[in-house]
Design an enzyme around this catalytic site. Structure first.
Site, PDB file in Angstrom:
ATOM      1  N   GLY A 267       0.814  -1.216   0.000  1.00  0.00           N
ATOM      2  CA  GLY A 267       0.000   0.000   0.000  1.00  0.00           C
ATOM      3  C   GLY A 267       0.847   1.265   0.000  1.00  0.00           C
ATOM      4  CD  GLU A 304       2.504   3.837   5.121  1.00  0.00           C
ATOM      5  OE1 GLU A 304       3.620   3.702   5.639  1.00  0.00           O
ATOM      6  OE2 GLU A 304       1.721   2.876   4.922  1.00  0.00           O
TER       7      GLU A 304
HETATM    8  N1  0A1 Z   1       5.727  -0.713   6.349  1.00  0.00           N
HETATM    9  C1  0A1 Z   1       4.705  -0.602   5.349  1.00  0.00           C
HETATM   10  C2  0A1 Z   1       4.404  -1.876   4.668  1.00  0.00           C
HETATM   11  C3  0A1 Z   1       5.346  -2.319   3.622  1.00  0.00           C
HETATM   12  C4  0A1 Z   1       6.085  -3.459   3.808  1.00  0.00           C
HETATM   13  C5  0A1 Z   1       6.903  -3.961   2.829  1.00  0.00           C
HETATM   14  C6  0A1 Z   1       6.942  -3.292   1.630  1.00  0.00           C
HETATM   15  O1  0A1 Z   1       7.709  -3.825   0.617  1.00  0.00           O
HETATM   16  C7  0A1 Z   1       7.266  -4.019  -0.574  1.00  0.00           C
HETATM   17  C8  0A1 Z   1       6.241  -2.136   1.419  1.00  0.00           C
HETATM   18  C9  0A1 Z   1       5.444  -1.639   2.445  1.00  0.00           C
HETATM   19  C10 0A1 Z   1       3.430  -0.182   6.030  1.00  0.00           C
HETATM   20  O2  0A1 Z   1       3.077  -0.753   7.055  1.00  0.00           O
HETATM   21  O3  0A1 Z   1       2.752   0.682   5.539  1.00  0.00           O
HETATM   22 ZN    ZN Z   2       2.732   0.154   8.646  1.00  0.00          ZN
END
Ligand code: 0A1
Ligand code: ZN
Length: 887
Positions: A267, A304
């Site tokens: 996302g 975010e």
């Molecule tokens: N930390 C982000 C989620 C996320 C995890 C891995 C990703 O790699 C493709 C991209 C985003 C969240 O929790 O919004």
């Molecule tokens: Zn997150």
């Protein structure tokens, strides 16, 4: 695909790193196929331990050169492979290491590391993408200060962005090139690194923080889409203010940037000061986005942004602690939405989602604790359990401690751990410290998988005016965890009197703190005194604990609670319970060839809610929606026939349409507004109710019902109403359906996010011809297996949301999805693995489907080359959990 796998990784093996990296100076020269990255790392031994080799992570890297303290390292001084750089005799003192790598972002189809979304250069480093940019100690407990210089042809990338504040930029004299230098003063782990280069439009704004600092805000999008950023920007400013007011958190850099890209595996991503978003969660206009899209944007923008404190300022020590940032941040974004919109509606929506995804996950072979203890591929642990159940665990801490102590615990967490890579224990300790409570039993929520089952037996003694509740809890076995210990369960409750008011709550003679009883044992009894009359039991109010509750409560009492409970969640729940009981029995009837039964009690409960004009329309809309197919299947538990589940659910919805037809038509008219579209929650709620009525009325199969939907489709002045009408038409094999789908494509052919809706809606049509239709759509010129949104729209929707057709008796749905996964796997293993998780409930199916699903799973498992991502999902899905292998 990686060859040598150092996995599995175990929590118990965690050791602090042997080396620290204090600063990282990156110099990135962007080129479509040969981007060079020069990384200067200041390395020093971590602590006074014995000298250790320096082993840096890599993934598909090509090393160009390496220098130590300015001098080239001799060839025998290091070993570099695509996935590792080892300096066996690294000096046991601080030194600088300069590493040059060369990358091909255009052929990076995994969308991890540096890649291109269209012509835009962007990065994704969580969880282990930074090692695809340069060799590094790519683990979250290595926190460094980054300075990033980016250089590019001006015509290729007019905008150059990275984390932190802009400290220099300019043209490179005598060339058509330019550069920018960004400095991020906050130490961060490598997974939060980001850079972007491209020709992007920009929308600017500003925010004055609680201490009066001015922060520049910027949203970057494809040129021409700037006018679709208004809602995202507004959501961002509201989120910033809310975090100040609710948690005392202020933003800390001079600028906060969001970049929307069209190709993204998830996302969005909380990179420090430079969030990268799937454009689906940024772009909105009334003509192209639904109310659901607007709500999604608000929630993801907030999520975010909130990570800036819960994730960035305080990060995770290791990936086992993922819920530390994700569960907490989901909790925070859910609270934000509850405050911005409607608390009752948000809670019901969140619980519906939790039951449809997390409860299902917890009941199958992919079940795992909120904090797992072992993984083969960390990308497969961005799950409903880590995110949604992780949020529920935080919510339970608040329920146990009450709002003041909870806030004090959060404040302590922020001050005590700012700038650190922390653990779940450290987080929970903050609440133990502010409250003086022993939280050790509560920690089981992090370590024990499975949804606890709570059985309540009430006994009322009218002479003694005593109500005794005998409560038993069990936590079912899950992979690797055959035996569980009892949990601490905060159960919010109310005793509702005959007049609908709450009776006093005196537990053993004393008022109940926060209206919550605490279960701690397998069997426990609670005695309430001074209970003047036999009460209706309203248990687990607000869904205070993520458990399955069973209470011997009859239909009359449920109807009473549906009409009178002052807890709106339990009003909704009472109707759901009535519907679930009926649906389970009707599924059995349908399977044995009978006709589904009607339930007058349920109809009366719905009738009372439909009549109550004081209720929020969005709440009424939710009450009109019976439990989902996934939820019904999970409740049935074994020998599930998805066709019977669908038929029973559809029959119930049609019966509601017939029984309450006149009232639904009246509400449809009353909720229809001639005013211009506004995305606010009350307006969205009215549309939700209107469109729920539209759908139920069409299910009566009357020509008028279909005509109403077709009219709404044609005359809608916003995407919410048009899409809702198309969804209604999609469920009926009538000529209007084909006409509307054709018209929709022609209208929106140039708008990828809208065309995703067109793909998804066709993929979920619950009819036997859908498989052929979906197969044909994979050959449609607008379909692309390079775009995750498009894959999720067509294949993801089919596999995850079309229960009857994915689970066709002939196994055709399974084969189709598996074949697609196998083709995609080499290009984008992360997205392939997510699709594959659609098989997770296969053991609960009736025999023929179970056998077909198993055959397909074994075929995939036998493939000679599989990514670690897909291999891990398939292996766990197939594992025979009766032997309880480690999860
Ligand atoms: N930390 C982000 C989620 C996320 C995890 C891995 C990703 O790699 C493709 C991209 C985003 C969240 O929790 O919004
Ligand atoms: Zn997150």
């Amino acid at each position: 695909m990686r060859t040598e796998e150092p996995r599995p990784v175990r929590l118990e093996d965690y050791r602090p790193p042997d080396w620290r990296i204090g600063t990282v100076e990156l110099d990135v020269v962007l080129h479509p196929t040969a981007t060079t990255v020069r990384a200067k790392l200041s390395v020093s031994p971590n602590g006074a331990g014995a000298p250790a080799p320096l082993v840096l992570d890599g993934d598909e890297l090509t090393l160009c050169s390496i220098r130590l303290d300015g001098k080239p390292l001799p060839a025998d001084g290091f070993v570099a492979t695509p996935d590792r750089l080892t300096i066996a005799q690294a000096p046991h003192r601080p030194f600088d290491l300069e590493i040059e790598t060369v990358l091909d972002p255009t052929s990076n189809t995994k969308l991890m590391g540096l890649y291109r979304a269209g012509s835009t250069y962007c990065t994704q480093c969580e969880a282990e993408g930074f090692r695809r940019i340069t060799y590094f100690l790519d683990r979250p407990d290595v926190m460094a200060i980054y300075t990033t210089r980016i250089e590019a042809e001006k015509k290729d990338a007019g905008v150059l962005l990275a984390n932190g504040n802009l400290v220099a930029h300019g043209d490179i004299a005598g060339t058509s090139r330019h550069f920018a230098v960004w400095h991020d003063p906050f130490p961060k782990p490598s997974y939060l690194f980001a850079l972007v280069g491209g020709n992007l439009g920009c929308v600017k704004d500003s925010f004055t923080t609680m201490s009066g600092r001015n922060v520049a805000l910027a949203i970057y999008v494809e040129p021409g889409k700037e006018d679709r950023c208004g809602y995202a920007m507004d959501s961002l400013k509201r989120a910033m203010r809310w975090d100040e007011l609710t948690f005392g958190r202020e933003y800390d850099l001079d600028i906060f940037m969001i970049v929307a890209v069209s190709a993204f595996n998830m996302g969005a991503m909380e990179n420090k000061g430079l969030n990268v978003f799937n454009d689906k969660y940024v772009l909105a206009s009334p003509a192209t986005a639904t109310d659901g899209d607007y709500a999604g944007i608000e929630a993801v923008i907030a999520h975010e942004y909130f990570h800036n404190w819960t994730g960035d300022r305080i990060t995770c020590r290791d990936w086992f602690q993922l819920c530390l940032k994700e569960g907490l941040t989901v909790f925070r974004d859910q609270e934000f939405t509850a405050d911005q919109r409607s608390r009752a509606v948000e809670r019901i929506s969140d619980v519906r989602e939790l039951r449809a995804s997390q409860f299902v996950e917890d009941a199958g072979p992919l079940a795992h604790p909120v904090r797992p203890t072992l993984y083969h591929e960390i990308n497969n642990f961005y799950t409903a359990t880590v995110y949604q159940k992780g949020a529920e665990v935080v919510r339970m801490i608040k329920a146990l401690l009450g709002p003041q102590a909870f806030r004090a615990g959060m404040d302590l967490y922020f001050t005590r751990h700012d700038g650190q890579a922390a653990t779940v224990e450290q987080f929970v300790q903050c609440f133990a410290d502010v409250s003086g409570r022993d939280m050790s039993q509560f920690m089981r929520w992090y370590s024990q998988a499975g949804t606890p089952e709570i059985k309540v037996a009430p006994h009322y003694d009218s002479a003694a005016r005593i109500l005794r509740l005998e409560i038993a809890q069990i936590v079912p076995p899950t992979p690797g965890q055959p035996n569980k210990k009892p949990m601490t369960v905060p159960l919010a409750l109310g005793l509702v009197g005959r007049d609908g008011d709450d009776l006093p709550l005196l537990l053993d003679g004393r008022p109940l703190p926060h209206g919550v009883i605490e279960l701690t044992q397998s069997n426990q009894s609670f005695v309430f005194n001074n209970v003047p009359e036999h009460p209706a039991l309203s248990l687990n109010r607000g869904f205070s604990a993520p458990v399955k509750l069973s209470v011997p409560i009859d239909a009359d009492e449920l109807r009473f609670l549906a009409a009178h409970d002052r807890d709106p969640f339990n009003r909704w729940q009472a109707v759901q319970t009535l519907a679930m009981t009926l649906l389970k029995s009707n599924v059995a009837t349908v399977r044995s060839g009978g006709a589904p039964r009607l339930d007058q009690g349920l109809m009366d409960a719905l009738g009372a809610i439909l009549k109550d004009t004081a209720l929020e329309p969005a709440f009424v809309a939710l009450t009109l929606s019976p439990p989902s197919e996934a939820d019904i299947a999970r409740e049935i538990g074994s020998d599930v026939d998805p066709d019977a589940v669908y038929a029973a659910r559809r029959a119930l919805r049609a019966a509601i349409g017939r029984h309450h037809g006149a009232r639904l038509a009246e509400i449809y008219a009353r909720m229809t507004s001639a005013d211009a579209y506004r995305p606010d929650a009350p307006s969205a709620g009215r549309r939700a109710l209107k469109n729920a009525c539209l759908d139920l009325l069409a299910l009566t199969e009357s020509d008028a019902g279909i005509a109403r939907a077709f009219d709404q489709y044609r005359n809608a002045d916003n995407m919410t109403d048009r899409m809702a009408a198309l969804e209604t038409l999609a469920a009926h094999n009538r000529p209007e359906r084909a006409a509307a789908f054709d018209d929709f494509y022609t209208r929106y052919a140039d708008d990828p996010l809208v065309i995703d809706k067109w793909f998804a809606l066709q993929a979920v049509i619950p009819e036997p011809t859908t498989l052929d239709r979906v197969l044909a759509l994979t050959r449609h010129p607008a379909f692309s297996a390079a775009n995750p949104n498009r894959i999720r729209a067509l294949i993801g929707a089919f596999a995850q949301a079309n229960h009857t057709q994915f689970n066709r008796r002939d196994g055709g749905g399974y084969d189709f999805v598996a074949n697609f996964v196998l083709e995609l796997d080499a290009k984008n293993p992360q997205v392939a693995a997510r699709l594959m998780s659609a098989f997770r409930s296969w053991r609960a199916l009736e025999a023929q489907r179970r056998e077909r699903a198993e055959t397909t799973l074994r075929r995939v498992a036998a493939m000679p080359v599989l990514s670690p991502d897909v291999n891990d999902i398939v292996a766990r899905t197939l594992a025979d959990n009766s032997n309880q292998p480690a999860c």
